[in-house]
Design a protein around this motif. Structure first.
Motif, mmCIF file in Angstrom:
data_model
loop_
_atom_site.group_PDB
_atom_site.id
_atom_site.type_symbol
_atom_site.label_atom_id
_atom_site.label_comp_id
_atom_site.label_asym_id
_atom_site.label_seq_id
_atom_site.Cartn_x
_atom_site.Cartn_y
_atom_site.Cartn_z
ATOM 1 N N GLY A 77 0.781 -1.231 0.000
ATOM 2 C CA GLY A 77 0.000 0.000 0.000
ATOM 3 C C GLY A 77 0.814 1.283 0.000
ATOM 4 O O GLY A 77 0.262 2.359 0.182
ATOM 5 N N LYS A 78 2.121 1.202 -0.217
ATOM 6 C CA LYS A 78 2.969 2.394 -0.170
ATOM 7 C C LYS A 78 3.441 2.794 -1.562
ATOM 8 O O LYS A 78 3.716 1.941 -2.392
ATOM 9 N N GLU A 79 3.534 4.093 -1.770
ATOM 10 C CA GLU A 79 4.163 4.627 -2.984
ATOM 11 C C GLU A 79 5.665 4.604 -2.742
ATOM 12 O O GLU A 79 6.141 5.092 -1.717
ATOM 13 N N GLU A 96 3.833 1.008 -6.628
ATOM 14 C CA GLU A 96 2.915 0.982 -5.497
ATOM 15 C C GLU A 96 2.925 -0.444 -4.980
ATOM 16 O O GLU A 96 2.595 -1.377 -5.725
ATOM 17 N N ARG A 148 6.486 12.509 -8.584
ATOM 18 C CA ARG A 148 5.318 12.120 -7.780
ATOM 19 C C ARG A 148 5.686 12.266 -6.320
ATOM 20 O O ARG A 148 6.843 12.443 -5.986
ATOM 21 N N TRP A 150 6.246 10.270 -2.895
ATOM 22 C CA TRP A 150 6.525 8.909 -2.474
ATOM 23 C C TRP A 150 6.525 8.870 -0.967
ATOM 24 O O TRP A 150 6.920 9.806 -0.301
ATOM 25 N N GLU A 151 6.104 7.752 -0.443
ATOM 26 C CA GLU A 151 6.191 7.534 0.994
ATOM 27 C C GLU A 151 7.559 6.976 1.358
ATOM 28 O O GLU A 151 8.047 7.194 2.456
#
Length: 166
Positions: A77-79, A96, A148, A150-151
């Protein structure tokens, strides 16, 4: 470099045999892919070690870099952004979770840039400006697909370990 590479492959083969590994896959990336004597190197490795060297595409190199990161980290679930800075190329991947969304392999690596801009081994302000400009020009065509939020950002390769050490 050829001699050192073959010795390293011999050692890795011995280690694998010690663990009773039945199947080994040897992957070559940018350095062998773009070397004028890359095919000769691959034949020499086969002759001296019995190992077959598979030369992969730039796109496959980027895909494998992302896959290895996805296996090593919990990215559910993380970018995520991944940068794999090698000697001859740099792979950029955003994804992702375990799914890559965009992948590029750029013709700029730490060895290549160093040989062009710091050939005498001396880092000067002018050489650094030229190296930065060359990197920006290489990144420019792909920057929009990687711009973008990102996490997580993960760097791979010896170049990243060297940066961490600094």
């Amino acid at each position: 470099a050829v001699k050192h590479s073959i010795e390293a492959l011999r050692r890795m083969k011995q280690i694998a045999e010690g663990y009773q590994v039945r199947e080994t896959r040897v992957i070559a990336t940018c350095a062998v892919r773009e070397a004028t004597d890359g095919a000769a190197f691959r034949r020499q490795v086969k002759r001296e070690t019995g190992l077959k060297v598979e030369c992969i595409s730039a796109q496959k190199e980027a895909h494998l870099a992302f896959a290895s990161v996805a296996r090593a980290f919990d990215l559910k679930g993380k970018e995520v952004a991944v940068a794999d800075i090698g000697g001859g190329s740099t792979e950029l991947i955003v994804g992702e979770g375990r799914e890559p969304l965009a992948m590029e392999s750029l013709h700029m690596g730490c060895v290549g840039l160093s040989q062009v801009h710091f050939a005498d081994g001396v880092i000067t302000a002018k050489g650094m400006r030229h190296a930065e400009t060359a990197a920006r020009l290489e990144l420019q065509p792909v920057e929009n697909q990687f711009r973008r939020s990102w996490e997580v950002a993960i760097g791979t390769s010896g170049t990243i370990r060297a940066i961490r050490g600094v």
